[in-house]
Scaffold this motif. Structure first.
Motif, short mmCIF file in Angstrom:
data_model
loop_
_atom_site.label_atom_id
_atom_site.label_comp_id
_atom_site.label_asym_id
_atom_site.label_seq_id
_atom_site.Cartn_x
_atom_site.Cartn_y
_atom_site.Cartn_z
N MET A 119 0.85 -1.20 0.00
CA MET A 119 0.00 0.00 0.00
C MET A 119 0.88 1.24 0.00
O MET A 119 1.88 1.30 0.70
CB MET A 119 -0.84 0.04 1.29
N GLY A 159 4.40 5.77 10.80
CA GLY A 159 5.19 4.86 11.61
C GLY A 159 5.31 3.50 10.94
O GLY A 159 5.01 3.36 9.75
N ASN A 160 5.74 2.52 11.71
CA ASN A 160 5.97 1.19 11.14
C ASN A 160 4.68 0.38 11.08
O ASN A 160 4.43 -0.51 11.90
CB ASN A 160 7.07 0.46 11.93
N ALA A 195 6.41 -1.00 0.24
CA ALA A 195 5.91 0.32 0.64
C ALA A 195 5.23 0.28 2.01
O ALA A 195 5.32 1.23 2.79
CB ALA A 195 4.94 0.85 -0.41
N SER A 196 4.52 -0.83 2.31
CA SER A 196 3.94 -1.04 3.64
C SER A 196 3.21 0.17 4.21
O SER A 196 3.35 0.45 5.40
CB SER A 196 5.02 -1.46 4.63
N PHE A 197 2.44 0.88 3.38
CA PHE A 197 1.66 2.00 3.86
C PHE A 197 2.56 3.01 4.58
O PHE A 197 2.13 3.68 5.52
CB PHE A 197 0.56 1.49 4.80
N GLY A 198 3.82 3.06 4.17
CA GLY A 198 4.72 4.08 4.72
C GLY A 198 5.59 3.62 5.87
O GLY A 198 6.23 4.44 6.54
N GLY A 199 5.67 2.35 6.13
CA GLY A 199 6.60 1.88 7.18
C GLY A 199 6.43 0.40 7.45
O GLY A 199 5.31 -0.08 7.34
N PRO A 200 7.51 -0.33 7.75
CA PRO A 200 8.88 0.14 7.93
C PRO A 200 9.54 0.60 6.63
O PRO A 200 9.39 -0.05 5.60
CB PRO A 200 9.62 -1.08 8.47
#
Lengths: 486, 449
Positions: free
Chosen positions: A100, A328-329, B272-277
């Motif tokens: 995403m 954040g993560n 990309a992980s929705f912006g993190g990690p």
């Protein structure tokens, strides 16, 4: 057998390739037309050239030269090296999470927002806090965020005198480092002979320049601060706030909550308490929770819900802003949320119960042989002192190396600083009794070895892929990268 | 009860262990918690569910999200849809790596230590810097810490940051600076580029760091001629935030005089992980090594003279120096850095150049096509790497909504960050985009309004 492993730069051959890419299907323009010559790279990239199988074997061999929780017992105090459930990894790797984009429309991100929302509800209940931000990417990052929020709160009230943060001597190194980063001064509070914060000394240190007290409870000695109620009262009466370092939350889930103890701000290390892996140093996750009066200062965005629709709320007028480029993560939050759902209330409480039983049991086995400076019920961890062994010629660090030879990861050594030759042992909730028995037996053997030949123990380890590494040399003449021989 | 399969103790074990400890019940082990703060009820959490149920639940949440596998993405602004070779997740998925802690015991951590050392070397190769650390949290915190480093090195307390640096990063930077009581001023932007004449005026002997971004937030390649000289003439530190992938084509930061190189490493094989990690990159000239935050792996020898690796220069760090540490960072993004190493090893010099080259060509192609459409305007002429700003004839949010119906993740709306740039969007085109995908975006744009 001992040997070094070739660096990836010492392998491969010009012309080998480890990738497969489609060819460019748009009309190719000369490079110079798109990028003026003076902006172009003029030096080699200096990366290795290897086939895929060579790369896989290189990193696979490296992995065999590494010890993780899946390899064996890892009682590294203060780090909560519990088992990392595999389903967590599977959940976070789902394409609907892992691929995403952080800026994609919120209507196309409802599942992710719902997860963040629900995870926050769980964290609030676990800690008795009123709101959370999931932006901090690690515990220390959470500490910094928490202090920024505290700072914003005091500034907002026009109270600009408060420039000091109180920290007990037993605190993690990140606490004082964070205090400096937030522009505050550190005031150390001593511990009493029980290993607990000295309440009278705390009261003396408090005044109208106190911004906050940062406290880990149970402490790094694994001891519950029994006087938390008068401590909280004293800090609040002086106009300060209480910051809870959640590093040791694994000891108390379902038994007590920071918010009920009087804390105003909390960070959790979800890579400890909520079972997400440490990854050789990270990624972690350090969500920060606050009480009602501090909500206006939290980083943006918060996650909210309106008419069954989840959304990012940027309308937080006194917000400190951002501490991370995005939210954040997120991937780590997916893992921690998965764990919470698998455990439920009863499972989380049982995890804390077992963590505390394991620690007390191991402590009762080891205190026969080793010096236990604070001999009382512990929580999730306890601290031995290898001072007597050190006098014989092999200290905490040497005991650690001896453990490596017997297939165990050692405890944390030389921390906390208030115990000489400290061995800080945290068995966690995911270890079987047999493992603890085996560890205790090995520790006894090491104690015997020290009695018989301390010199030998002081020169270990003997069975590892490399022998004891010269850390002094590494620091005195630093080699921090590979360089091509000219 | 949930999670039983993670908790090895049986009731019998517990009884035996409690007896050994010398207490009657587990509750006795919690008797040091004052009654007033004891939770007198069970936690109110959703009931425990089994592994198959949890996967079903997580799958149903994931299914509500759009993502790079069911959409064609033109989103960038620091996070991109680049191709990730299969070997990356296979290596980062080896549990000897992902279940270990920071390598405090080097003799049983040679794997991750050597991997960090190799990662540091690769980052140094790309950036031309002498030293790199084991990672920061993300590009935003790397920029902030880089700017703070400059203050430490110069003993000054002011930084200048270009408005062409990512607004996401500037927000983090502003926060770090305001909390510490450091001053931050923004260098204006002219035609999409950092205004160098303004920079010259703003520079003075009180400036510690100057932060630029390359390519900048609008995708433009900044002209770095004379920038370093200007900054160094005031003995200030030149911090540049880079997209490491772009360095396969763009001039190495060392070659234009940067002192500290930071940036977001997501383009190096990181989901990309929705912006993190994500992956914060941090590298510098050797003279700043004592100010570098975070972990650094170094080479040494063992008792028999074998080469080995350890965490080194730890007197910079919080666990040794406490309040005098260079930073408070402890946990970092080591596993993500490992993945980036695997990516860089897989790509090698030719693959990295190929990826970067295709980004350049495809972004150029898309930019030309879109700019030719009625009502669409290429707002900042000049060379770009893989993204570009376009003024669109209407509300970007509406456009993205329409594109989403066609399973296209459109551009990032710049208006919230630059109110003066009304209806302007940032489109990113990576090597993964095909001509057909670009053409269909162009068709959708053409048919809009």
């Amino acid at each position: 057998m001992r040997k070094s492993k070739a660096l990836i730069f010492e392998m491969g051959r010009t012309g080998r390739q480890g990738y497969s890419l489609p060819s460019n299907d748009v009309p190719d323009k000369p490079l110079g037309e798109l990028l003026p010559d003076k902006m172009q790279r003029s030096c080699d990239l200096g990366l290795p050239e290897l086939s895929e199988v060579e790369i896989i074997r290189h990193f696979t061999e490296l992995s065999t030269r590494n010890f993780g929780v899946d390899t064996g017992f890892y009682p590294l105090g203060s780090c909560t090296m519990k088992y990392n459930p595999k389903v967590n990894e599977e959940a976070a790797a789902l394409p609907g999470f892992a691929f995403m984009h952080p800026c994609q429309p919120q209507q196309a991100s409802q599942g992710a927002l719902e997860l963040l929302y629900n995870f926050e509800q769980g964290l609030k209940e676990l800690t008795a806090m009123d709101r959370f931000t999931l932006q901090p990417a690690a515990g220390a990052h959470g500490e910094l965020t928490g202090l920024m929020v505290i700072q914003a709160y005091h500034r907002h009230r026009g109270d600009h005198k408060r420039n000091k943060v109180l920290i007990p001597l037993s605190a993690h190194g990140t606490n004082p480092a964070t205090v400096s980063m937030a522009g505050y001064e550190v005031v150390q509070v001593p511990c009493d002979d029980r290993g607990l914060v000295d309440l009278n000394a705390l009261k003396e240190a408090l005044d109208d320049t106190t911004a906050a007290l940062m406290l880990t409870n149970p402490s790094t000695l694994g001891l519950f601060e029994e006087e938390i109620i008068p401590m909280a009262r004293a800090v609040h009466e002086a106009g300060g706030l209480l910051y809870y370092d959640g590093a040791n939350m694994n000891a108390i889930m379902g038994y007590t909550r920071p918010g009920d103890m009087g804390f105003d701000v909390v960070h959790l290390n979800i890579h400890k308490t909520l079972s997400t892996p440490h990854g050789g140093g990270g990624p972690g996750g350090g969500p920060v929770g606050v009480k009602e009066r501090l909500i206006p200062f939290l980083p943006v965005p918060l996650v909210d819900k309106k008419n069954e629709e989840f959304y990012f709320d940027y309308d937080v007028p006194d917000s400190i802003g951002k501490v991370h480029a995005f939210y954040g993560n997120f991937g780590v939050a997916v893992k921690a949320y998965t764990y919470m759902r698998m455990m439920g209330a009863e499972g989380l409480k049982q995890a804390s119960t077992d963590a505390v039983i394991n620690a007390n049991y191991l402590m009762s086995l080891l205190k026969k042989t080793f010096y236990l400076p604070y001999d009382r019920i512990c929580k999730h961890e306890f601290v031995l002192s290898a001072r007597p062994e050190k006098k014989k010629g092999a200290g905490a660090g040497d005991i650690a190396k001896a453990l490596l030879d017997r297939g165990f990861h050692p405890p944390t050594v030389y921390f906390p600083l208030i115990v000489e030759e400290a061995l800080m042992i945290e068995p966690t909730d995911t270890e079987a009794k047999e493992t603890l028995d085996a560890f205790a037996a090995v520790m006894e053997m090491i104690a015997k070895d020290i009695d018989e030949d301390a010199e030998k123990v002081a020169h270990g380890p003997y069975n590892t892929v490399v022998g004891r590494l010269d850390e002094v040399r590494a620091a005195r003449s630093p080699i921090l990268r590979w360089e091509k021989e000219s | 009860m949930g999670g039983k399969h993670y908790l090895p103790l049986t009731d019998e074990d517990r009884q035996e262990m409690l007896a050994k400890i010398g207490v009657k019940s587990a509750d006795d082990l919690f008797s040091d918690i004052p009654a007033e703060v004891r939770l007198q009820r069970e936690l109110d959490l959703p009931p425990a569910i089994s592994e198959s149920e949890v996967l079903k639940h997580l799958n149903s949440l994931a299914a509500k999200n759009k993502h790079f596998h069911n959409c064609v993405s033109f989103m960038g602004a620091g996070v991109y849809d680049h191709f990730i070779p299969s070997i990356v997740s296979h290596i980062t998925g080896r549990s000897e790596f992902y279940t270990c802690y920071t390598p405090y015991q080097p003799e049983i951590s040679q794997g991750i230590l050597q991997a960090i050392f190799e990662y540091q070397t690769m980052i140094c190769q790309l950036t031309g810097m002498d030293v790199a650390n084991a990672s920061m949290y993300d590009g935003g915190t790397a920029v902030a810490e880089g700017a703070v480093m400059g203050c430490g090195a110069t003993r000054r307390s002011k930084a200048l940051v270009s408005k062409s640096v990512s607004p996401f990063y500037r927000e983090v930077l502003r926060n770090y600076f305001s909390s510490r009581g450091l001053d931050l001023e923004e260098i204006p932007v002219k035609d999409g580029y950092t205004d160098k004449s303004e920079l010259e005026k703003m520079l003075g002997d009180d400036v510690a760091s100057v932060i630029l971004q390359q390519p900048n937030f609008f995708g433009l390649v900044e002209d770095m001629d004379n920038v370093a000289d200007m900054i160094h003439s005031h003995k200030a530190v030149f911090v540049v935030s880079v997209d490491p992938l772009s360095l396969a084509l763009l001039k190495s930061p060392a070659d234009y005089g940067a002192d500290i190189v930071v940036g977001e490493g997501q383009s190096l094989g990181v989901p990309a992980s929705f912006g993190g990690p994500l992956l914060g990159i941090m590298a510098s000239r050797s003279k700043f090594v004592r100010q570098l935050p975070g972990r650094i792996a170094g080479e040494t020898v063992d008792s028999e003279g074998n080469r080995g690796f350890v965490l080194t220069l730890q007197t910079r760090e919080q666990h040794i120096r406490r309040e005098k540490a260079a930073s408070n960072i402890c946990s970092n993004e080591a596993l993500v850095a490992l993945g980036a190493s695997v990516y860089m090893a897989a790509m090698g010099p030719s693959g990295l150049r190929e990826v970067a080259g295709q980004c350049l060509q495809k972004a150029g192609y898309a930019r030309e096509k879109i700019a030719a459409l009625d009502g669409f305007e290429d707002v900042f002429p000049g060379p770009v790497f893989k993204e570009f700003a376009i003024k669109v004839p209407g509300d970007p949010a509406e456009l993205n909504k329409k594109l989403l119906e066609k399973d296209i993740l459109g551009g990032v709306d710049l208006t919230p960050f630059y109110p003066e740039m009304k209806n302007t969007m940032l489109f990113a085109v990576t090597e993964k985009r095909t001509r057909e995908e670009i053409d269909s975006l162009v068709r959708e744009l053409e048919g809009w309004k």
